[in-house]
Design an enzyme around this catalytic site. Structure first.
Site, PDB file in Angstrom:
ATOM      1  N   ASN A  23       8.534  -6.583  -3.224  1.00 36.03           N
ATOM      2  CA  ASN A  23       8.744  -8.217  -3.505  1.00 36.03           C
ATOM      3  C   ASN A  23       9.421  -8.163  -4.950  1.00 36.03           C
ATOM      4  O   ASN A  23      10.333  -9.206  -5.052  1.00 36.03           O
ATOM      5  CB  ASN A  23       7.469  -8.982  -3.441  1.00 36.03           C
ATOM      6  CG  ASN A  23       7.683 -10.278  -4.106  1.00 36.03           C
ATOM      7  OD1 ASN A  23       8.075 -11.218  -3.539  1.00 36.03           O
ATOM      8  ND2 ASN A  23       7.250 -10.172  -5.221  1.00 36.03           N
ATOM      9  N   SER A  46      17.000 -11.796   0.164  1.00 37.18           N
ATOM     10  CA  SER A  46      17.235 -13.378  -0.196  1.00 37.18           C
ATOM     11  C   SER A  46      18.434 -13.843   0.632  1.00 37.18           C
ATOM     12  O   SER A  46      19.398 -12.983   1.401  1.00 37.18           O
ATOM     13  CB  SER A  46      18.071 -13.215  -1.530  1.00 37.18           C
ATOM     14  OG  SER A  46      18.705 -14.267  -1.733  1.00 37.18           O
ATOM     15  N   TYR A  89      23.350  -9.527  -8.001  1.00 36.37           N
ATOM     16  CA  TYR A  89      22.246  -9.995  -7.193  1.00 36.37           C
ATOM     17  C   TYR A  89      22.363  -9.898  -5.807  1.00 36.37           C
ATOM     18  O   TYR A  89      21.531  -9.400  -5.026  1.00 36.37           O
ATOM     19  CB  TYR A  89      21.444 -11.321  -7.871  1.00 36.37           C
ATOM     20  CG  TYR A  89      20.205 -11.745  -6.976  1.00 36.37           C
ATOM     21  CD1 TYR A  89      19.134 -11.290  -7.378  1.00 36.37           C
ATOM     22  CD2 TYR A  89      20.359 -12.687  -6.016  1.00 36.37           C
ATOM     23  CE1 TYR A  89      18.016 -11.697  -6.748  1.00 36.37           C
ATOM     24  CE2 TYR A  89      19.250 -13.243  -5.360  1.00 36.37           C
ATOM     25  CZ  TYR A  89      17.864 -12.827  -5.770  1.00 36.37           C
ATOM     26  OH  TYR A  89      16.876 -13.164  -5.140  1.00 36.37           O
ATOM     27  N   SER A  95       2.224 -10.396  -9.563  1.00 36.23           N
ATOM     28  CA  SER A  95       1.484 -11.088 -10.917  1.00 36.23           C
ATOM     29  C   SER A  95       1.967 -12.705 -10.706  1.00 36.23           C
ATOM     30  O   SER A  95       0.936 -13.500 -11.411  1.00 36.23           O
ATOM     31  CB  SER A  95       1.934 -10.546 -12.084  1.00 36.23           C
ATOM     32  OG  SER A  95       3.472 -10.537 -12.149  1.00 36.23           O
TER      33      SER A  95
HETATM   34  P1  NAP Z   1       9.575 -14.482 -10.311  1.00 35.14           P
HETATM   35  O1  NAP Z   1       8.784 -15.514 -10.133  1.00 35.14           O
HETATM   36  O2  NAP Z   1      10.603 -14.173 -11.173  1.00 35.14           O
HETATM   37  O3  NAP Z   1       8.409 -13.259 -10.178  1.00 35.14           O
HETATM   38  C1  NAP Z   1       9.043 -11.881 -10.316  1.00 35.14           C
HETATM   39  C2  NAP Z   1       7.936 -10.573 -10.232  1.00 35.14           C
HETATM   40  O4  NAP Z   1       8.717  -9.510 -10.417  1.00 35.14           O
HETATM   41  C3  NAP Z   1       6.921 -10.831 -11.194  1.00 35.14           C
HETATM   42  O5  NAP Z   1       5.559 -10.320 -10.623  1.00 35.14           O
HETATM   43  C4  NAP Z   1       7.370  -9.705 -12.185  1.00 35.14           C
HETATM   44  O6  NAP Z   1       6.557  -9.013 -12.819  1.00 35.14           O
HETATM   45  C5  NAP Z   1       7.900  -8.555 -11.301  1.00 35.14           C
HETATM   46  N1  NAP Z   1       9.125  -7.983 -11.919  1.00 35.14           N
HETATM   47  C6  NAP Z   1      10.128  -8.466 -12.616  1.00 35.14           C
HETATM   48  N2  NAP Z   1      11.064  -7.477 -13.297  1.00 35.14           N
HETATM   49  C7  NAP Z   1      10.153  -6.293 -12.849  1.00 35.14           C
HETATM   50  C8  NAP Z   1      10.481  -5.037 -13.423  1.00 35.14           C
HETATM   51  N3  NAP Z   1      11.228  -4.789 -14.139  1.00 35.14           N
HETATM   52  N4  NAP Z   1       9.502  -3.933 -12.603  1.00 35.14           N
HETATM   53  C9  NAP Z   1       8.373  -4.501 -12.313  1.00 35.14           C
HETATM   54  N5  NAP Z   1       8.386  -5.568 -11.645  1.00 35.14           N
HETATM   55  C10 NAP Z   1       9.148  -6.716 -12.231  1.00 35.14           C
HETATM   56  O7  NAP Z   1      10.133 -13.952  -8.829  1.00 35.14           O
HETATM   57  P2  NAP Z   1      10.181 -14.670  -7.393  1.00 35.14           P
HETATM   58  O8  NAP Z   1      10.809 -16.007  -7.224  1.00 35.14           O
HETATM   59  O9  NAP Z   1       8.773 -14.798  -7.046  1.00 35.14           O
HETATM   60  O10 NAP Z   1      10.857 -13.562  -6.681  1.00 35.14           O
HETATM   61  C11 NAP Z   1      10.200 -12.513  -5.774  1.00 35.14           C
HETATM   62  C12 NAP Z   1      11.007 -11.982  -4.905  1.00 35.14           C
HETATM   63  O11 NAP Z   1      11.736 -12.738  -3.921  1.00 35.14           O
HETATM   64  C13 NAP Z   1      12.457 -11.384  -5.539  1.00 35.14           C
HETATM   65  O12 NAP Z   1      12.815 -10.021  -4.929  1.00 35.14           O
HETATM   66  C14 NAP Z   1      13.445 -12.186  -5.534  1.00 35.14           C
HETATM   67  O13 NAP Z   1      14.542 -11.548  -5.450  1.00 35.14           O
HETATM   68  C15 NAP Z   1      13.135 -12.784  -4.141  1.00 35.14           C
HETATM   69  N6  NAP Z   1      13.810 -14.315  -4.108  1.00 35.14           N
HETATM   70  C16 NAP Z   1      13.333 -15.323  -4.761  1.00 35.14           C
HETATM   71  C17 NAP Z   1      14.039 -16.355  -4.568  1.00 35.14           C
HETATM   72  C18 NAP Z   1      13.715 -17.707  -5.184  1.00 35.14           C
HETATM   73  O14 NAP Z   1      14.181 -18.783  -5.262  1.00 35.14           O
HETATM   74  N7  NAP Z   1      12.678 -17.503  -6.188  1.00 35.14           N
HETATM   75  C19 NAP Z   1      15.029 -16.553  -3.528  1.00 35.14           C
HETATM   76  C20 NAP Z   1      15.209 -15.588  -2.762  1.00 35.14           C
HETATM   77  C21 NAP Z   1      14.691 -14.261  -2.846  1.00 35.14           C
HETATM   78  P3  NAP Z   1       5.898  -9.574 -14.272  1.00 35.14           P
HETATM   79  O15 NAP Z   1       5.195 -11.045 -14.160  1.00 35.14           O
HETATM   80  O16 NAP Z   1       5.063  -8.440 -14.874  1.00 35.14           O
HETATM   81  O17 NAP Z   1       6.925  -9.911 -15.214  1.00 35.14           O
END
Ligand code: NAP
Length: 252
Positions: free
Chosen positions: A89, A144, A158, A16
Protein backbone atom coordinates in the site's frame (compact mmCIF):
# COMPACT_ATOMS: atom_id res chain seq x y z
CA UNK A 1 -20.60 -15.72 4.89
CA UNK A 2 -17.82 -15.00 7.38
CA UNK A 3 -14.71 -13.04 6.63
CA UNK A 4 -12.20 -14.79 8.86
CA UNK A 5 -8.47 -14.08 8.92
CA UNK A 6 -7.78 -15.53 12.34
CA UNK A 7 -4.46 -17.35 12.52
CA UNK A 8 -3.17 -15.35 9.53
CA UNK A 9 -0.42 -12.78 9.49
CA UNK A 10 -0.66 -9.79 7.15
CA UNK A 11 1.98 -7.19 6.28
CA UNK A 12 0.49 -3.82 5.30
CA UNK A 13 3.04 -1.33 4.01
CA UNK A 14 2.37 2.33 4.73
CA UNK A 15 -0.02 1.41 7.53
CA UNK A 16 0.77 4.42 9.74
CA UNK A 17 -1.93 6.60 8.16
CA UNK A 18 -4.35 7.01 5.28
CA UNK A 19 -5.59 4.00 3.33
CA UNK A 20 -2.99 1.66 4.86
CA UNK A 21 -4.15 2.44 8.39
CA UNK A 22 -7.75 1.62 7.45
CA UNK A 23 -6.63 -1.64 5.81
CA UNK A 24 -4.61 -2.65 8.89
CA UNK A 25 -7.59 -2.03 11.18
CA UNK A 26 -10.03 -4.01 9.02
CA UNK A 27 -7.64 -6.96 8.63
CA UNK A 28 -7.19 -7.00 12.40
CA UNK A 29 -10.97 -6.84 12.93
CA UNK A 30 -11.18 -9.96 10.77
CA UNK A 31 -8.72 -11.65 13.13
CA UNK A 32 -5.35 -11.19 11.40
CA UNK A 33 -2.10 -10.38 13.16
CA UNK A 34 -0.93 -7.27 11.34
CA UNK A 35 2.63 -6.15 10.63
CA UNK A 36 2.19 -2.37 10.60
CA UNK A 37 4.88 -0.97 8.34
CA UNK A 38 5.87 2.72 8.25
CA UNK A 39 8.72 4.94 7.06
CA UNK A 40 8.82 7.99 9.37
CA UNK A 41 5.61 8.04 11.45
CA UNK A 42 6.74 5.79 14.32
CA UNK A 43 4.23 7.12 16.89
CA UNK A 44 1.31 6.87 14.49
CA UNK A 45 2.33 3.33 13.52
CA UNK A 46 2.51 2.32 17.20
CA UNK A 47 -0.98 3.71 17.76
CA UNK A 48 -2.29 1.72 14.78
CA UNK A 49 -0.67 -1.48 16.09
CA UNK A 50 -2.19 -0.89 19.54
CA UNK A 51 -5.62 -0.33 18.00
CA UNK A 52 -5.22 -3.51 15.94
CA UNK A 53 -4.35 -5.76 18.89
CA UNK A 54 -3.96 -9.49 18.05
CA UNK A 55 -0.17 -9.21 18.50
CA UNK A 56 0.25 -6.52 15.83
CA UNK A 57 3.77 -5.09 15.64
CA UNK A 58 5.42 -2.19 13.84
CA UNK A 59 8.18 -2.47 11.25
CA UNK A 60 10.20 0.46 9.90
CA UNK A 61 11.67 0.61 6.40
CA UNK A 62 12.19 3.50 3.99
CA UNK A 63 11.06 1.85 0.77
CA UNK A 64 12.98 4.32 -1.39
CA UNK A 65 16.01 2.36 -0.08
CA UNK A 66 15.78 -0.92 -1.98
CA UNK A 67 18.08 -2.70 0.49
CA UNK A 68 15.61 -1.86 3.25
CA UNK A 69 12.75 -3.10 1.09
CA UNK A 70 14.68 -6.28 0.33
CA UNK A 71 14.95 -7.17 4.03
CA UNK A 72 11.42 -6.34 5.20
CA UNK A 73 9.70 -9.69 4.55
CA UNK A 74 12.44 -11.57 6.45
CA UNK A 75 12.09 -9.17 9.38
CA UNK A 76 8.35 -9.79 9.51
CA UNK A 77 8.53 -13.57 9.13
CA UNK A 78 11.34 -13.82 11.71
CA UNK A 79 9.37 -11.73 14.21
CA UNK A 80 5.83 -12.98 13.62
CA UNK A 81 6.63 -16.54 12.57
CA UNK A 82 5.29 -16.39 9.01
CA UNK A 83 3.27 -14.44 6.48
CA UNK A 84 -0.02 -15.23 4.75
CA UNK A 85 -1.03 -11.89 3.22
CA UNK A 86 1.02 -9.06 1.72
CA UNK A 87 -0.63 -5.69 1.07
CA UNK A 88 1.61 -3.32 -0.87
CA UNK A 89 0.00 0.00 0.00
CA UNK A 90 2.83 2.48 0.73
CA UNK A 91 3.20 5.01 -2.03
CA UNK A 92 4.37 8.49 -2.93
CA UNK A 93 3.15 11.07 -5.42
CA UNK A 94 6.17 13.17 -6.39
CA UNK A 95 5.63 16.14 -8.69
CA UNK A 96 7.89 16.37 -11.75
CA UNK A 97 6.89 19.29 -14.01
CA UNK A 98 7.84 18.95 -17.67
CA UNK A 99 10.13 22.01 -17.41
CA UNK A 100 11.99 20.75 -14.30
CA UNK A 101 15.76 20.40 -14.51
CA UNK A 102 16.91 17.01 -15.75
CA UNK A 103 18.33 16.16 -12.32
CA UNK A 104 15.04 17.08 -10.54
CA UNK A 105 13.05 15.17 -13.17
CA UNK A 106 15.25 12.06 -12.82
CA UNK A 107 15.18 12.26 -9.03
CA UNK A 108 11.36 12.38 -9.00
CA UNK A 109 11.12 9.41 -11.39
CA UNK A 110 13.72 7.39 -9.45
CA UNK A 111 12.02 7.97 -6.10
CA UNK A 112 8.56 7.30 -7.48
CA UNK A 113 9.61 4.08 -9.19
CA UNK A 114 11.54 2.87 -6.12
CA UNK A 115 8.72 3.33 -3.60
CA UNK A 116 5.72 2.60 -5.84
CA UNK A 117 7.02 -0.20 -8.06
CA UNK A 118 10.45 -1.61 -7.19
CA UNK A 119 9.85 -1.97 -3.45
CA UNK A 120 6.50 -3.71 -4.11
CA UNK A 121 8.08 -6.08 -6.63
CA UNK A 122 10.87 -6.94 -4.16
CA UNK A 123 8.33 -7.52 -1.39
CA UNK A 124 6.24 -9.67 -3.76
CA UNK A 125 9.34 -11.66 -4.74
CA UNK A 126 10.23 -12.51 -1.14
CA UNK A 127 6.60 -13.10 -0.17
CA UNK A 128 6.16 -15.52 -3.09
CA UNK A 129 9.21 -17.53 -2.10
CA UNK A 130 7.89 -17.68 1.46
CA UNK A 131 4.40 -18.61 0.23
CA UNK A 132 5.83 -21.33 -2.04
CA UNK A 133 7.50 -22.94 0.95
CA UNK A 134 4.33 -22.60 3.05
CA UNK A 135 1.69 -23.84 0.57
CA UNK A 136 0.29 -20.50 -0.63
CA UNK A 137 -0.62 -16.93 0.18
CA UNK A 138 -2.32 -13.79 -1.08
CA UNK A 139 -1.06 -10.45 -2.35
CA UNK A 140 -3.11 -7.28 -2.69
CA UNK A 141 -1.34 -4.42 -4.45
CA UNK A 142 -2.71 -0.89 -4.26
CA UNK A 143 -2.46 0.88 -7.61
CA UNK A 144 -4.52 3.90 -8.67
CA UNK A 145 -7.08 5.10 -11.19
CA UNK A 146 -4.06 6.85 -12.71
CA UNK A 147 -2.78 3.42 -13.88
CA UNK A 148 -5.64 3.30 -16.40
CA UNK A 149 -6.27 6.92 -17.34
CA UNK A 150 -2.86 8.54 -16.78
CA UNK A 151 -2.43 11.61 -14.59
CA UNK A 152 -1.79 15.32 -14.86
CA UNK A 153 1.47 16.41 -16.56
CA UNK A 154 3.18 16.84 -13.16
CA UNK A 155 2.43 13.25 -12.13
CA UNK A 156 3.33 11.19 -15.21
CA UNK A 157 5.82 9.17 -13.15
CA UNK A 158 3.13 8.35 -10.60
CA UNK A 159 0.75 7.05 -13.28
CA UNK A 160 3.51 5.02 -14.93
CA UNK A 161 4.52 3.45 -11.61
CA UNK A 162 0.91 2.44 -10.89
CA UNK A 163 0.44 0.98 -14.38
CA UNK A 164 3.52 -1.09 -13.57
CA UNK A 165 1.85 -2.32 -10.39
CA UNK A 166 -1.16 -3.55 -12.38
CA UNK A 167 1.06 -5.47 -14.83
CA UNK A 168 3.21 -6.82 -11.98
CA UNK A 169 0.13 -8.16 -10.19
CA UNK A 170 -1.30 -9.81 -13.31
CA UNK A 171 2.03 -11.54 -13.99
CA UNK A 172 2.17 -12.86 -10.41
CA UNK A 173 -1.40 -14.16 -10.69
CA UNK A 174 -0.56 -15.88 -13.99
CA UNK A 175 2.78 -17.27 -12.91
CA UNK A 176 2.13 -18.53 -9.40
CA UNK A 177 -1.53 -19.58 -9.31
CA UNK A 178 -0.54 -23.25 -9.37
CA UNK A 179 1.52 -22.60 -6.22
CA UNK A 180 -1.75 -21.56 -4.54
CA UNK A 181 -0.69 -17.90 -4.64
CA UNK A 182 -3.32 -15.29 -5.56
CA UNK A 183 -2.67 -11.69 -6.50
CA UNK A 184 -5.13 -8.81 -6.82
CA UNK A 185 -4.97 -5.10 -7.55
CA UNK A 186 -7.16 -2.48 -5.92
CA UNK A 187 -7.17 0.82 -7.80
CA UNK A 188 -8.55 3.72 -5.76
CA UNK A 189 -9.59 7.06 -7.16
CA UNK A 190 -9.25 10.21 -5.06
CA UNK A 191 -9.44 9.13 -1.42
CA UNK A 192 -9.38 11.55 1.51
CA UNK A 193 -5.82 11.21 2.88
CA UNK A 194 -2.70 13.36 3.21
CA UNK A 195 -1.74 12.38 -0.35
CA UNK A 196 -5.08 13.52 -1.80
CA UNK A 197 -4.90 16.69 0.30
CA UNK A 198 -1.69 17.62 -1.54
CA UNK A 199 -3.57 17.35 -4.86
CA UNK A 200 -6.58 19.25 -3.45
CA UNK A 201 -4.27 22.01 -2.17
CA UNK A 202 -2.74 22.28 -5.66
CA UNK A 203 -5.82 21.90 -7.87
CA UNK A 204 -8.81 22.57 -5.52
CA UNK A 205 -11.52 20.26 -4.00
CA UNK A 206 -13.59 20.56 -7.20
CA UNK A 207 -10.74 18.82 -9.07
CA UNK A 208 -11.18 15.74 -6.87
CA UNK A 209 -14.99 15.62 -6.91
CA UNK A 210 -16.18 16.96 -10.29
CA UNK A 211 -16.10 13.61 -12.12
CA UNK A 212 -17.65 11.39 -9.41
CA UNK A 213 -20.99 9.60 -9.78
CA UNK A 214 -21.36 9.70 -5.98
CA UNK A 215 -21.73 12.94 -4.07
CA UNK A 216 -18.88 12.42 -1.60
CA UNK A 217 -15.15 11.82 -1.87
CA UNK A 218 -14.02 8.25 -1.12
CA UNK A 219 -12.68 7.70 2.42
CA UNK A 220 -10.01 5.12 3.44
CA UNK A 221 -12.82 3.09 5.08
CA UNK A 222 -14.43 2.75 1.63
CA UNK A 223 -11.29 0.97 0.34
CA UNK A 224 -10.26 -1.26 3.25
CA UNK A 225 -13.15 -3.82 3.31
CA UNK A 226 -12.50 -4.80 -0.32
CA UNK A 227 -8.85 -5.47 0.52
CA UNK A 228 -9.90 -7.64 3.47
CA UNK A 229 -12.37 -9.52 1.24
CA UNK A 230 -9.63 -10.23 -1.34
CA UNK A 231 -7.21 -11.25 1.42
CA UNK A 232 -9.75 -13.58 3.02
CA UNK A 233 -9.86 -16.28 0.34
CA UNK A 234 -13.49 -15.59 -0.55
CA UNK A 235 -12.48 -14.13 -3.92
CA UNK A 236 -9.63 -16.43 -4.95
CA UNK A 237 -11.06 -17.14 -8.41
CA UNK A 238 -10.84 -13.42 -9.13
CA UNK A 239 -7.03 -13.68 -8.99
CA UNK A 240 -5.36 -11.31 -11.44
CA UNK A 241 -8.24 -8.86 -11.34
CA UNK A 242 -8.19 -5.14 -10.66
CA UNK A 243 -11.00 -3.70 -8.56
CA UNK A 244 -11.66 0.00 -9.13
CA UNK A 245 -12.93 1.98 -6.14
CA UNK A 246 -13.40 5.52 -7.37
CA UNK A 247 -16.92 6.69 -6.45
CA UNK A 248 -18.15 5.78 -9.92
CA UNK A 249 -15.93 8.20 -11.81
CA UNK A 250 -15.64 5.77 -14.74
CA UNK A 251 -19.39 5.79 -15.29
CA UNK A 252 -19.98 9.47 -14.71
P1 NAP B 1 -0.63 8.80 2.50
O1 NAP B 1 -1.78 9.23 3.31
O2 NAP B 1 0.29 9.82 1.93
O3 NAP B 1 0.22 7.71 3.34
C1 NAP B 1 1.35 7.15 2.74
C2 NAP B 1 1.83 5.95 3.52
O4 NAP B 1 2.96 5.42 2.81
C3 NAP B 1 2.29 6.31 4.92
O5 NAP B 1 2.04 5.23 5.78
C4 NAP B 1 3.79 6.49 4.72
O6 NAP B 1 4.56 6.19 5.89
C5 NAP B 1 4.11 5.48 3.64
N1 NAP B 1 5.29 5.90 2.89
C6 NAP B 1 5.47 7.07 2.23
N2 NAP B 1 6.72 7.12 1.72
C7 NAP B 1 7.34 5.97 2.09
C8 NAP B 1 8.65 5.45 1.91
N3 NAP B 1 9.61 6.13 1.25
N4 NAP B 1 8.93 4.26 2.44
C9 NAP B 1 7.99 3.57 3.13
N5 NAP B 1 6.75 4.01 3.35
C10 NAP B 1 6.43 5.21 2.83
O7 NAP B 1 -1.11 7.94 1.24
P2 NAP B 1 -2.53 7.26 0.91
O8 NAP B 1 -3.35 8.26 0.21
O9 NAP B 1 -3.07 6.56 2.09
O10 NAP B 1 -2.05 6.22 -0.20
C11 NAP B 1 -1.93 4.83 0.03
C12 NAP B 1 -1.81 4.13 -1.32
O11 NAP B 1 -2.98 4.40 -2.09
C13 NAP B 1 -0.63 4.64 -2.15
O12 NAP B 1 -0.04 3.58 -2.85
C14 NAP B 1 -1.29 5.60 -3.13
O13 NAP B 1 -0.54 5.76 -4.31
C15 NAP B 1 -2.61 4.92 -3.35
N6 NAP B 1 -3.65 5.82 -3.84
C16 NAP B 1 -4.06 6.89 -3.11
C17 NAP B 1 -5.04 7.72 -3.62
C18 NAP B 1 -5.55 8.91 -2.86
O14 NAP B 1 -6.28 9.75 -3.45
N7 NAP B 1 -5.25 9.07 -1.58
C19 NAP B 1 -5.59 7.47 -4.88
C20 NAP B 1 -5.16 6.36 -5.60
C21 NAP B 1 -4.19 5.54 -5.06
P3 NAP B 1 4.94 7.35 6.98
O15 NAP B 1 3.65 7.79 7.60
O16 NAP B 1 5.83 6.69 7.94
O17 NAP B 1 5.58 8.46 6.20
Amino acid sequence: MTLDLSGQTALVTGASRGIGEAIARVLAEAGATVAVHYANSADAARAVAEACGNGAQTFQADLSDLDAADGLIAQVTDTLGGLHVLVNNAGVAVSAPIDASTSDWNEAWTRTMAVNLQAPELLCRHAIRHFQARGGGRIVNIASRAAHRGDTPDYIAYAASKAGVVALTKSLARGFGTDNIKAFTVAPGFTRTDMAQDFIDTYGEEYATHDLALSTLTEPDDIAPTVAFLASGLADHATGTTIDINAGSYVH
